[in-house]
Design a protein around this motif. Sequence first.
Motif, short mmCIF file in Angstrom:
data_model
loop_
_atom_site.label_atom_id
_atom_site.label_comp_id
_atom_site.label_asym_id
_atom_site.label_seq_id
_atom_site.Cartn_x
_atom_site.Cartn_y
_atom_site.Cartn_z
N ASN A 115 0.78 -1.26 0.15
CA ASN A 115 0.04 0.07 0.15
C ASN A 115 0.71 1.17 0.03
OD1 ASN A 115 -2.07 -1.73 0.33
ND2 ASN A 115 -2.35 -1.59 2.42
N GLN A 116 0.51 2.36 -0.66
CA GLN A 116 1.30 3.51 -0.88
C GLN A 116 0.41 4.67 -0.26
OE1 GLN A 116 4.25 3.51 -2.39
NE2 GLN A 116 4.14 1.48 -2.35
N THR A 163 -1.27 0.99 -4.76
CA THR A 163 -0.32 0.03 -4.41
C THR A 163 0.69 -0.19 -5.45
OG1 THR A 163 -1.30 -1.84 -5.77
CG2 THR A 163 -1.99 -1.98 -3.35
N ARG A 164 1.74 -0.37 -5.19
CA ARG A 164 3.14 -0.46 -5.80
C ARG A 164 4.08 -1.57 -5.52
NH1 ARG A 164 0.51 3.34 -7.45
NH2 ARG A 164 1.16 5.29 -8.19
N ASP A 194 -4.38 -9.79 1.51
CA ASP A 194 -5.48 -8.71 2.27
C ASP A 194 -6.72 -9.67 2.73
OD1 ASP A 194 -4.08 -6.61 1.50
OD2 ASP A 194 -5.19 -6.24 -0.41
N GLY A 195 -6.97 -9.30 3.73
CA GLY A 195 -8.30 -10.00 4.33
C GLY A 195 -7.82 -11.08 5.32
N SER A 199 0.40 -1.29 8.88
CA SER A 199 -0.53 -0.40 9.06
C SER A 199 -0.10 0.25 10.44
CB SER A 199 -2.01 -0.94 9.06
OG SER A 199 -2.34 -1.58 7.84
N ASP A 200 0.78 -0.22 11.21
CA ASP A 200 1.16 0.38 12.54
C ASP A 200 2.60 1.09 12.31
OD1 ASP A 200 2.00 1.26 14.92
OD2 ASP A 200 1.91 -0.87 15.64
N PRO A 201 2.56 2.52 12.45
CA PRO A 201 3.95 3.08 12.38
C PRO A 201 5.12 2.40 13.05
CG PRO A 201 2.16 4.56 12.52
CD PRO A 201 1.51 3.52 12.83
#
Length: 533
Positions: free
Chosen positions: A53-54, A59-60, A132-133, A161-163
């Motif tokens: 995810n970007q 997405t890349r 994903d999912g 997704s968590d920094p």
Amino acid sequence: MRGYRNGLLLALVVLCGTDALQAADTAFCPEIYRKGVLEAPFNVAFLHVQKFNQPDGGTREGLLISSFFNVEKDPAGRRVIQFTQRDLVARIPNLDAIDYEDFDGRRDIEVITDLDGVPRQVWPNETSRVPDGVVPFEAVVSPQGFLSTPRAGRISLINLSDPERAEYIVHQSTLIPPRCQPGSTDNQPWFYHDARFIDMDGDGLRDLVTVRTSFLAGRGAFCPPSGQLVWFRNPGDALDRDTAWEEHMLVDVAPEPGGPEVNMNAHDFDGDGVPEIVASHFFKYDAITIYGAPAGKRWSDVDPVNGPFVRQKDIMRGQGDPFAVEIVDMNLDGRVDVLTSNHQGDQCFEVTKTEIPGRAIAIEQPADGRIFSSDWTVHVIKDNIRAAPTFPEPERGPGRLAPNRAVAFWPQRSMRGRTKPWVILGGDEAAKVWVLQPESESEDDWRYRSAVVFDINDYFGPNTTQTLQDDPQGVSISTIGGLAWRYDRPGPDGMAEFYLPVFEARQIQVLSFRPSANGRPLNCPEDSYVACP
């Protein structure tokens, strides 16, 4: 880099032009160009191209990197005296954004594990992006552990997704001496190399499936080499970062030969909606085995003690110690095959000799479709591979081993599905990389042309693999890790480019089928080996 050149596709399916530099005895040299070199601040082990995810919401394609054994040794090269970097997982988030002229590994490679300074990662192996999912965040799975690590193996998820890149445990083994008995929950320590995500119980959640082995070199209190095929139930809404997932056994350490140990993959070969698992035995049993859920049932119905039992069949024996497993239609007959390689010694010393040399192998499923009763056909597509001589001379085996992964690819995206795939083969401690091209498009022809496209001793200088570095002592640049590839742009004119990890040099060599700025293809070094002492 120069753009696409008219007529390049034609050049991909014939021998190199007369302007290509190639060794006199090399009949085949693909038109491949050097795109650049990415320097890393740590050893580069296994690579995987994955979509991330970007910030813009899209997405890349990025590059996942595992790293371990960043050490200095004593002058004799026999004892680790300092770790220069912890074991880690890292990534290049966007491969399209790389500036090869200004690449800085300390800035442009993002470490995604142990950001709080607590060294949890233990020899990470084949990391991959979690589909994903599976969990409610973007994640990477890290299967960990190895024979020589002093810490117990484990498998975990990294929350992208968590920094803070929080880590979620799936399984943590221990160093408690096990009973080494079937059904024992303390057959430990385990180490993990690979993982897949499959809904094993029909609850709509994909579970984690893996193979593992329970052996540490030189620790006599632990189990001899043995393997298990296991799955861990996805906890769904009960997911907690410190709570291990519920474990379920499919194939235990007994009866002989026990379960698989290192690499695996999955595919629904028989089309019944329940995927089969193909996995390799390595330490005790020279086989690749296909495993299936009981006929008409789910994987979760398996009871390895009382039944129903897993269906299984060895699809290859007697080809040395098998390594990676890829599932792909190699001959375009409409049925997928298993592409693999073995992992054999250097043949130089009494303790490193093996009956079978290093090989790349394609395993063809039976034409009658009876995957658990009929024999599969083994095709050796690259033979007589050996590692560079083990150095210094070993007192015991196995010494250096080769090759590594064999991976199918097409030089240009438009060729996919229209022509047989080519193969790129990483040499591991053979210190080189080969490209294999099918001799013909006949589905009955399993012959391949072969060319070396990278050789450590050619790139860094003669006998590099046999020359100890000053820092760290006792280490030579001699290993090609697990390579990866992708297409360099969207659309039918996307060209294959390859990421080759040179482990001890801390480099990723990038090669491409797209012409380079200087317009000259790479030389194909002679396919030869350093002489045994």
